[in-house]
Every structure is written in C-alpha cells, then in structure tokens.
Design a protein around this motif. Structure first.
Motif, PDB file in Angstrom:
ATOM      1  N   THR A 115      58.184  46.590  47.064  1.00 22.94           N
ATOM      2  CA  THR A 115      58.513  46.682  48.587  1.00 22.94           C
ATOM      3  C   THR A 115      57.297  46.887  49.388  1.00 22.94           C
ATOM      4  O   THR A 115      56.983  48.346  49.354  1.00 22.94           O
ATOM      5  CB  THR A 115      59.528  47.514  48.994  1.00 22.94           C
ATOM      6  OG1 THR A 115      60.665  47.217  48.124  1.00 22.94           O
ATOM      7  CG2 THR A 115      59.935  47.607  50.369  1.00 22.94           C
ATOM      8  N   PRO A 116      56.545  46.117  50.408  1.00 24.43           N
ATOM      9  CA  PRO A 116      55.523  46.510  51.010  1.00 24.43           C
ATOM     10  C   PRO A 116      55.853  47.619  52.128  1.00 24.43           C
ATOM     11  O   PRO A 116      56.946  47.595  52.677  1.00 24.43           O
ATOM     12  CB  PRO A 116      55.133  45.264  51.886  1.00 24.43           C
ATOM     13  CG  PRO A 116      55.820  44.189  51.102  1.00 24.43           C
ATOM     14  CD  PRO A 116      56.997  44.759  50.375  1.00 24.43           C
ATOM     15  N   GLY A 117      55.019  48.569  52.019  1.00 23.67           N
ATOM     16  CA  GLY A 117      54.984  49.766  52.807  1.00 23.67           C
ATOM     17  C   GLY A 117      56.114  50.924  52.302  1.00 23.67           C
ATOM     18  O   GLY A 117      56.376  51.839  52.805  1.00 23.67           O
ATOM     19  N   ALA A 162      56.348  54.242  46.512  1.00 24.07           N
ATOM     20  CA  ALA A 162      55.478  53.300  45.811  1.00 24.07           C
ATOM     21  C   ALA A 162      53.939  53.797  46.088  1.00 24.07           C
ATOM     22  O   ALA A 162      53.346  54.036  45.116  1.00 24.07           O
ATOM     23  CB  ALA A 162      55.375  52.114  46.103  1.00 24.07           C
ATOM     24  N   HIS A 163      53.728  54.214  47.211  1.00 22.71           N
ATOM     25  CA  HIS A 163      52.415  54.584  47.613  1.00 22.71           C
ATOM     26  C   HIS A 163      52.143  56.089  46.900  1.00 22.71           C
ATOM     27  O   HIS A 163      50.854  56.417  46.558  1.00 22.71           O
ATOM     28  CB  HIS A 163      52.177  54.750  49.356  1.00 22.71           C
ATOM     29  CG  HIS A 163      52.040  53.577  49.783  1.00 22.71           C
ATOM     30  ND1 HIS A 163      50.680  53.106  50.100  1.00 22.71           N
ATOM     31  CD2 HIS A 163      52.674  52.445  49.958  1.00 22.71           C
ATOM     32  CE1 HIS A 163      50.588  52.127  50.669  1.00 22.71           C
ATOM     33  NE2 HIS A 163      51.690  51.225  50.710  1.00 22.71           N
ATOM     34  N   GLU A 164      53.066  57.075  46.972  1.00 24.85           N
ATOM     35  CA  GLU A 164      52.725  58.086  46.484  1.00 24.85           C
ATOM     36  C   GLU A 164      53.067  58.384  44.774  1.00 24.85           C
ATOM     37  O   GLU A 164      52.307  59.217  44.285  1.00 24.85           O
ATOM     38  CB  GLU A 164      53.912  59.206  47.123  1.00 24.85           C
ATOM     39  CG  GLU A 164      53.711  59.439  48.553  1.00 24.85           C
ATOM     40  CD  GLU A 164      54.867  60.507  49.370  1.00 24.85           C
ATOM     41  OE1 GLU A 164      54.877  61.574  48.283  1.00 24.85           O
ATOM     42  OE2 GLU A 164      55.084  60.312  50.255  1.00 24.85           O
ATOM     43  N   ILE A 166      36.178  46.455  44.109  1.00 25.30           N
ATOM     44  CA  ILE A 166      37.368  47.531  43.801  1.00 25.30           C
ATOM     45  C   ILE A 166      37.280  49.012  44.246  1.00 25.30           C
ATOM     46  O   ILE A 166      36.095  49.468  43.917  1.00 25.30           O
ATOM     47  CB  ILE A 166      37.673  47.634  42.328  1.00 25.30           C
ATOM     48  CG1 ILE A 166      38.119  46.255  41.943  1.00 25.30           C
ATOM     49  CG2 ILE A 166      38.847  48.515  42.038  1.00 25.30           C
ATOM     50  CD1 ILE A 166      38.045  46.149  40.080  1.00 25.30           C
ATOM     51  N   LEU A 167      38.173  49.186  45.200  1.00 23.48           N
ATOM     52  CA  LEU A 167      37.704  50.688  45.921  1.00 23.48           C
ATOM     53  C   LEU A 167      38.590  51.774  45.175  1.00 23.48           C
ATOM     54  O   LEU A 167      37.988  52.731  45.345  1.00 23.48           O
ATOM     55  CB  LEU A 167      38.057  50.433  47.469  1.00 23.48           C
ATOM     56  CG  LEU A 167      37.354  49.446  48.239  1.00 23.48           C
ATOM     57  CD1 LEU A 167      38.008  49.573  49.609  1.00 23.48           C
ATOM     58  CD2 LEU A 167      35.967  49.622  48.098  1.00 23.48           C
ATOM     59  N   GLY A 168      39.696  51.511  44.534  1.00 19.65           N
ATOM     60  CA  GLY A 168      40.338  52.503  44.119  1.00 19.65           C
ATOM     61  C   GLY A 168      41.462  51.935  43.045  1.00 19.65           C
ATOM     62  O   GLY A 168      41.885  50.870  43.324  1.00 19.65           O
ATOM     63  N   ALA A 169      41.788  52.610  41.964  1.00 23.28           N
ATOM     64  CA  ALA A 169      42.963  52.016  41.171  1.00 23.28           C
ATOM     65  C   ALA A 169      43.663  52.946  40.756  1.00 23.28           C
ATOM     66  O   ALA A 169      43.263  54.147  40.560  1.00 23.28           O
ATOM     67  CB  ALA A 169      42.441  51.002  40.266  1.00 23.28           C
ATOM     68  N   ALA A 170      45.060  52.659  40.305  1.00 23.04           N
ATOM     69  CA  ALA A 170      45.961  53.623  39.647  1.00 23.04           C
ATOM     70  C   ALA A 170      47.088  52.918  38.815  1.00 23.04           C
ATOM     71  O   ALA A 170      47.678  51.811  39.209  1.00 23.04           O
ATOM     72  CB  ALA A 170      46.800  54.480  40.569  1.00 23.04           C
ATOM     73  N   GLY A 203      51.028  49.402  38.389  1.00 23.98           N
ATOM     74  CA  GLY A 203      49.674  49.879  39.040  1.00 23.98           C
ATOM     75  C   GLY A 203      49.294  49.141  40.503  1.00 23.98           C
ATOM     76  O   GLY A 203      50.258  48.380  40.769  1.00 23.98           O
ATOM     77  N   ARG A 204      48.518  50.017  41.030  1.00 25.14           N
ATOM     78  CA  ARG A 204      48.099  49.522  42.192  1.00 25.14           C
ATOM     79  C   ARG A 204      46.395  49.647  42.475  1.00 25.14           C
ATOM     80  O   ARG A 204      45.789  50.579  41.790  1.00 25.14           O
ATOM     81  CB  ARG A 204      48.855  50.757  43.244  1.00 25.14           C
ATOM     82  CG  ARG A 204      50.280  50.383  43.340  1.00 25.14           C
ATOM     83  CD  ARG A 204      51.025  51.400  44.561  1.00 25.14           C
ATOM     84  NE  ARG A 204      50.535  50.863  45.964  1.00 25.14           N
ATOM     85  CZ  ARG A 204      49.638  51.502  46.853  1.00 25.14           C
ATOM     86  NH1 ARG A 204      49.239  52.748  46.585  1.00 25.14           N
ATOM     87  NH2 ARG A 204      49.510  50.654  48.047  1.00 25.14           N
ATOM     88  N   MET A 205      46.227  48.830  43.156  1.00 23.85           N
ATOM     89  CA  MET A 205      44.687  48.711  43.464  1.00 23.85           C
ATOM     90  C   MET A 205      44.184  48.266  44.899  1.00 23.85           C
ATOM     91  O   MET A 205      44.999  47.758  45.661  1.00 23.85           O
ATOM     92  CB  MET A 205      44.177  47.621  42.314  1.00 23.85           C
ATOM     93  CG  MET A 205      42.698  47.464  42.424  1.00 23.85           C
ATOM     94  SD  MET A 205      42.131  45.997  41.425  1.00 23.85           S
ATOM     95  CE  MET A 205      42.400  46.766  39.843  1.00 23.85           C
ATOM     96  N   ARG A 206      43.175  48.931  45.247  1.00 26.88           N
ATOM     97  CA  ARG A 206      42.716  48.820  46.679  1.00 26.88           C
ATOM     98  C   ARG A 206      41.237  48.079  46.403  1.00 26.88           C
ATOM     99  O   ARG A 206      40.581  48.529  45.796  1.00 26.88           O
ATOM    100  CB  ARG A 206      42.629  49.981  47.365  1.00 26.88           C
ATOM    101  CG  ARG A 206      41.697  49.843  48.700  1.00 26.88           C
ATOM    102  CD  ARG A 206      41.884  50.932  49.663  1.00 26.88           C
ATOM    103  NE  ARG A 206      43.445  51.404  50.062  1.00 26.88           N
ATOM    104  CZ  ARG A 206      43.768  52.280  50.566  1.00 26.88           C
ATOM    105  NH1 ARG A 206      42.789  53.557  50.855  1.00 26.88           N
ATOM    106  NH2 ARG A 206      44.932  52.575  51.006  1.00 26.88           N
ATOM    107  N   ILE A 207      41.369  46.877  46.872  1.00 26.27           N
ATOM    108  CA  ILE A 207      40.189  45.990  46.922  1.00 26.27           C
ATOM    109  C   ILE A 207      39.719  45.694  48.248  1.00 26.27           C
ATOM    110  O   ILE A 207      40.514  45.654  49.464  1.00 26.27           O
ATOM    111  CB  ILE A 207      40.439  44.897  46.114  1.00 26.27           C
ATOM    112  CG1 ILE A 207      41.488  43.708  46.769  1.00 26.27           C
ATOM    113  CG2 ILE A 207      41.077  44.834  44.666  1.00 26.27           C
ATOM    114  CD1 ILE A 207      41.635  42.532  46.338  1.00 26.27           C
ATOM    115  N   GLU A 208      38.611  45.278  48.180  1.00 27.94           N
ATOM    116  CA  GLU A 208      37.710  44.795  49.533  1.00 27.94           C
ATOM    117  C   GLU A 208      37.253  43.428  49.367  1.00 27.94           C
ATOM    118  O   GLU A 208      36.351  43.114  48.508  1.00 27.94           O
ATOM    119  CB  GLU A 208      36.733  45.901  49.918  1.00 27.94           C
ATOM    120  CG  GLU A 208      36.227  45.475  51.151  1.00 27.94           C
ATOM    121  CD  GLU A 208      35.150  46.527  51.959  1.00 27.94           C
ATOM    122  OE1 GLU A 208      35.481  47.428  52.647  1.00 27.94           O
ATOM    123  OE2 GLU A 208      33.945  46.624  51.067  1.00 27.94           O
TER     124      GLU A 208
END
Length: 376
Positions: A237-239, A243-245, A288-292, A302-307
């Motif tokens: 679910t976006p937002g 999930a973010h925590e 890749i800025l960050g990942a878990a 998992g989640r990943m922040r990319i640019e």
C-alpha cells in the motif's frame, strides 16, 4: 476470533482525565499472529487488558470466539462465573513473568490447574506436558530464582496454556529480554500458534517483533488505531505508515534534475534483478540511496530508495515499468526524502483510580492464577 468495536476507556484521577482508548475497533482472525504496535502511552496495554476485561471499557464491545465478553457481568457480581469461565479460553503472558518464587516451576504451572479443580495426578501430568512443550521439562523442580529471564517467560507461557486457551494475549512479553532470547521466545510463540491453532494478540513497541512473527498488525497513536491490516497488504500500500516503519530507508536528495523513488519489493519481485533491468531498458543512471531487506512471514520483503537521472515526468515510463513488475512505487515528499519522519507526540500513561486499580489487581490474580514473583 477477537473483535473490538468502538472501545473507549478514560482514566480519571485528581481532577485529570486521560483517554487511553478512543473508539478502537480491531478484527483478529482465528489462527492469526496479530501485533499491536505503538509508542508508550498509545493505549496498547489498556487495549489488551480490555480484551480479557481485566479493564472494563467505558463503552464499546469485546467479542472473543463468538462470545461478547462486555455483555457478561463482572466477577464480583453474583452471576460473574460466566466471565471467569470465558476467561479460561484466554491465556495471558506478562512482561515481568508474575511467577511465585516460593513454588517450583511445575508448581507455578499447576496453580491455575488447582483453581480449575483438577486432581493432583492430573495437574502433575498436564504441567509436565506443558513444560515439555515449551522446552523446560528438565527444569520442573527448579525455582524461578534459578532460571534465566527467557526460561521464566517460558514458564509464564506454559502457565498461560494451562486452561487450553484458544486465544493467547502477550503484553510486551519480550521487552525485558536480550535479542537472542527474544528471538527464541518469539519462535516458540510462532510454533505454538501453528501447532495448537492459537490466535495470538501481542502488544509491542518493537517493529522487529512484528516483522519476525506477525501476520497482521495495527499501529496505535493517542488511543486510536491509525492503520491496520495484513502485513503483505500493508507493504503493498503506497503511503503505509507501518510499511515505512517496518522498513525505514533514508537518503539525501541531490540538487538538480533528479527523481527520488521509494520502491517496495514483495512476493516474486523480491528476487528479480529489477535495478539492472531498469537501467538497461530505459538507459538511465540509477543510484541506490538506501535499502532495507528482511524476511516477513517466510517471504523476502524489502524497501529501497533510489535516485534516477531526470525529472519525474521524464521518468514516467521507468516508473510504470517498476509497477508492471509488481513493485510498490512512491515518490516521497521532501520531509521523508530527507530521511526524517515527524514523530507522534507522547501521551502520558494513564493513572488508575484506587477503585479501578484494586479491581484490576483482583481480576489479574484470577486470570493469571499467580501474583508478582517474590510474593509468598
């Protein structure tokens, strides 16, 4: 199996009012491991105490295994036996074990069986079977002072199972334990959930606990449930706050014409070479800025922040490709992208009146069949 509808609970003391529960509705399915998470003062412990009516809510209903507990008279009422009988189907595990130091491990497990009226031979046989189930059969003659924290909690779990409950409530059962012991106790709860078909409702402030064993979860703030549902649905679910925590990622945003994207891998997408495919297919630079990454419910998630190089408009086809591959795609707002999420304000812990504290103590003794460790 467990349904709460519009529960409210207000504590009053010395002219103050603290709303511990503010219209809490929850649905826990049979056989689920359900986690309720939140900060101190969010109302988690009050909620779990209302589920077995150690605290009676001011309004709303609690239904367990098809029976509305809030419609039953209290234990001090002449007809209060019906509530006590209903509670035998609800086991409870406490943070601080609540073992009798003057009794052996077997004696602690036998105590609720004595109240249920079993014979000495029946109590002994059942207590030994339960201790074997939690891995403490060889400690039956030991005393609580001779046990580690994890072993004490296993005794508490065995005692909670004495009445053959269908529901097990856990109030911060692992928060006083070290990480390795926490993992072993959580695995035990998961094994009992599967072997015995138990429905487990656990209260925690640790996201790792939810991630390790829960099928569903609810996030509480200021006495309210702000988000709830199966973990696999929340992760998609976006937002989603949970999930973010559960999988926090961060990373500063570079100046210039760039697009920061948060992507969540779940299901079959977790094992796919998504990033390399994206870079080749759309001929864009990916940082890749960050990942878990972790395992939730036996599945890699998992989640990943990319640019990405270029503006969001220019990268619309690339974002569409990510969604087509089964990923959840979000464009974080500037605050989230900076790696900071505003924390909810703390709510002071509720103060009990003398009357409610006395009632809670009386009913806790009945429900757990044991006072605090150290009592004699």
């Amino acid at each position: 199996m467990i349904t709460t509808t519009d529960l409210t609970k207000v504590y009053r003391s010395r002219g103050r009012e603290v709303t511990a529960l503010d219209g809490v509705s929850l649905q826990v399915e049979a056989g689920e491991m359900y986690g309720v998470i939140g900060r101190s003062g969010a109302g988690k412990s009050t909620l779990i105490r209302c589920v077995n009516l150690l605290e009676r809510p001011d309004s709303g209903t609690v239904t367990v295994d098809g029976r509305e507990l809030t419609a039953l008279p209290g234990p001090r009422h002449r007809a209060g036996r019906s509530l006590r009988r209903a509670r035998t189907g609800i086991g409870m595990i406490f943070q601080h074990f609540n073992l009798l130091s003057s009794r052996t491990v077997r004696g602690n497990v036998e105590l609720p069986l004595e109240i249920l009226g079993l014979t000495r031979r029946e109590r002994e046989r059942k207590a030994l079977d339960l201790l074997d189930l939690v891995g403490l059969a060889d400690h039956a003659r030991a005393y609580p002072a001779q046990l580690s924290g994890g072993q004490k909690q296993r005794v508490g779990i065995a005692r909670a199972l004495a009445g053959d409950p269908k529901v097990l409530l856990s109030d911060e059962a692992t928060s006083a334990l070290d990480p390795e012991t926490t993992r072993s106790v959580l695995q035990l709860l998961r094994d009992l959930n599967r072997q015995l078909g138990l429905t487990v409702l656990l209260i925690t402030h640790e996201m790792d606990v939810v991630k390790a064993v829960c099928d569903s979860a609810a996030l509480m703030e200021h006495g309210r449930v702000v988000e709830a549902g199966p973990l696999n649905e929340l992760l998609a679910t976006p937002g989603s706050r949970l999930a973010h925590e559960l999988f926090p990622v961060s990373g500063a945003v570079a100046d210039g014409d760039r697009t920061v994207v948060d992507i969540t891998f779940h299901g079959d997408s977790a094992g796919q070479p998504v990033i390399s495919h994206l870079a080749r297919t759309h001929e864009i630079d990916v940082s890749i800025l960050g990942a878990a990454m972790d395992t939730v419910g036996g599945r890699q998630v998992g989640r990943m922040r990319i640019e990405l190089s270029g503006s969001p408009e220019r990268n619309a086809p690339a974002l569409a490709t990510l969604r087509e591959r089964g990923l959840t795609v979000e464009l974080p707002d500037p605050v989230t992208a900076a790696g900071t999420v505003p924390a909810p304000a703390e709510v002071p812990a509720a103060e009990l009146t003398d009357e409610s504290a006395a009632a809670a103590a009386d009913e806790t003794a009945t429900a757990t069949a044991a006072p605090q460790e150290g009592a004699r």
